[in-house]
Scaffold this active site. Sequence first.
Site, PDB file in Angstrom:
ATOM      1  N   ASP A 137     -15.508 -38.411  -5.501  1.00 61.66           N
ATOM      2  CA  ASP A 137     -14.377 -38.596  -4.516  1.00 61.66           C
ATOM      3  C   ASP A 137     -13.199 -37.879  -5.121  1.00 61.66           C
ATOM      4  OD1 ASP A 137     -12.020 -40.215  -3.275  1.00 61.66           O
ATOM      5  OD2 ASP A 137     -13.822 -41.107  -2.287  1.00 61.66           O
ATOM      6  N   HIS A 195      -4.537 -30.052   7.876  1.00 63.17           N
ATOM      7  CA  HIS A 195      -5.977 -30.385   8.061  1.00 63.17           C
ATOM      8  C   HIS A 195      -6.780 -29.085   7.745  1.00 63.17           C
ATOM      9  CE1 HIS A 195      -6.202 -34.475   9.092  1.00 63.17           C
ATOM     10  NE2 HIS A 195      -4.983 -34.170   9.683  1.00 63.17           N
ATOM     11  N   GLU A 228     -14.090 -37.557   2.299  1.00 61.30           N
ATOM     12  CA  GLU A 228     -14.193 -36.602   0.785  1.00 61.30           C
ATOM     13  C   GLU A 228     -14.943 -37.367  -0.270  1.00 61.30           C
ATOM     14  OE1 GLU A 228     -10.523 -39.825   0.744  1.00 61.30           O
ATOM     15  OE2 GLU A 228     -11.598 -38.395   2.260  1.00 61.30           O
TER      16      GLU A 228
END
Length: 325
Positions: free
Chosen positions: A198, A211, A241
Site C-alpha cells: 500500500d 490526479h 493504491e
Amino acid sequence: MDDIQESTQAGTIAALKAERDQLLTLLKALPDISFVLDAEGRYVKVIGGANEAMYASGKSLEGYTLADALPPAVAEACLTHVQQALRTGEMQTLEYQLCVADVTLLPPSVRDNDHHQAEQWFEGRALPLPSYDHSKPVVLWVAVNITPRKQVEQYWREAAYTDPLTGIANRRALFEQAEHEIERAHRHHRPLSLLVLDIDHFKTINTQYGHAQGDEALRQFTQCCARLLRDTDFMGRIGGEEFVMLLPETDQLGAEQLGARIVEAIPTLDVPGMNNEHRMTVSIGAATRLEGEGFEDLLVRADDALSTAKRSGRNRLRVDQAATR
C-alpha cells in the site's frame, strides 16, 4: 428409347458440369481462398483468394497433400475434419493457426513476404461435394482468415484482466491466478508467499499534485516493483493504491527479503512534477501459506501484517508470524 435415355443422361451431365463451373466461377470471385480436397487430403483444386491482402496464392499446392504442405499438427487436424465431413455428410469447422511462411510448397517469393511471416488465424469449413468429377470423394474447404476477429477477441480478453492505468493484472486476474497457485502449491507441497503493498499517504499525492501526477506515481511504482520480480512472480492491482504479489516457490525468508528490497527502492523514484522533498514510500505485509490454507485466509494474514506496518509508522515491512508458531 435408348436415344432418349442417352440424351437425358447427357443433359443431366451437362447441367451438373454447368452448375459446377458456375460454382467455381463464383468461388474465384470471393475474397476467401477455397480448396477442393479429396479423402486423402490431396489438393485437387485451389480456387479464389481474391483478397491478396489476406491470402497468398495457393496454386502451387495442387496435386500435393496436406501433409506435404502444412506443419504436421495442422495437416493432421485438417485431414481429420475432411474425413469427418465425408463420413457424416455435414459441414465441419476448424479454427487453426498457420504462418504462411511455413507452407513449404509455396514459392519463396510468397513465403519471404514480410506480410506472411506472422502467424495468422483461419477458420476452415469443410463441406462434401458429392457431384464433383474426381476419382475419390472430395470436400470444398473454405479457409476464412479470422485474424482480425481473433485480435479483437484478444484485446477484450486482455482488457478484462488488465488494469488500464498500470498495465498489470487487475483484481479479477490476480484472484484467478492466486487460486491456480494455491492449488499448485497444495498439490506439490511447495511454498507460496504473498505480499500486500500500500503506497503511503497516496491521497496526499493526489491532493497536492493532482490526479495526473498520482497516476504517474502509480505507474512508476508498478514499474519499479516489476523490475524486482522474477518471471514466475505475479503482481496485480486490487484497489486504488493497493497491490498484491504472488510469490510461488518462495518461503517466508524469501518473501521478507523481496519486501525489504521494495521498501528500500520506492523512495528512490523520481516522479516528474513532484518535489524532491516528497518521496513515495510503501508499507508491506507478508505472509507464507500454511498447509491446507486457501487464498482468502492467506490474504487476510498478509493484510493484517500490512495494518501492523502502517500502525508501526509506515515505510516498512511486517511479516505474519503464523508460519513460525
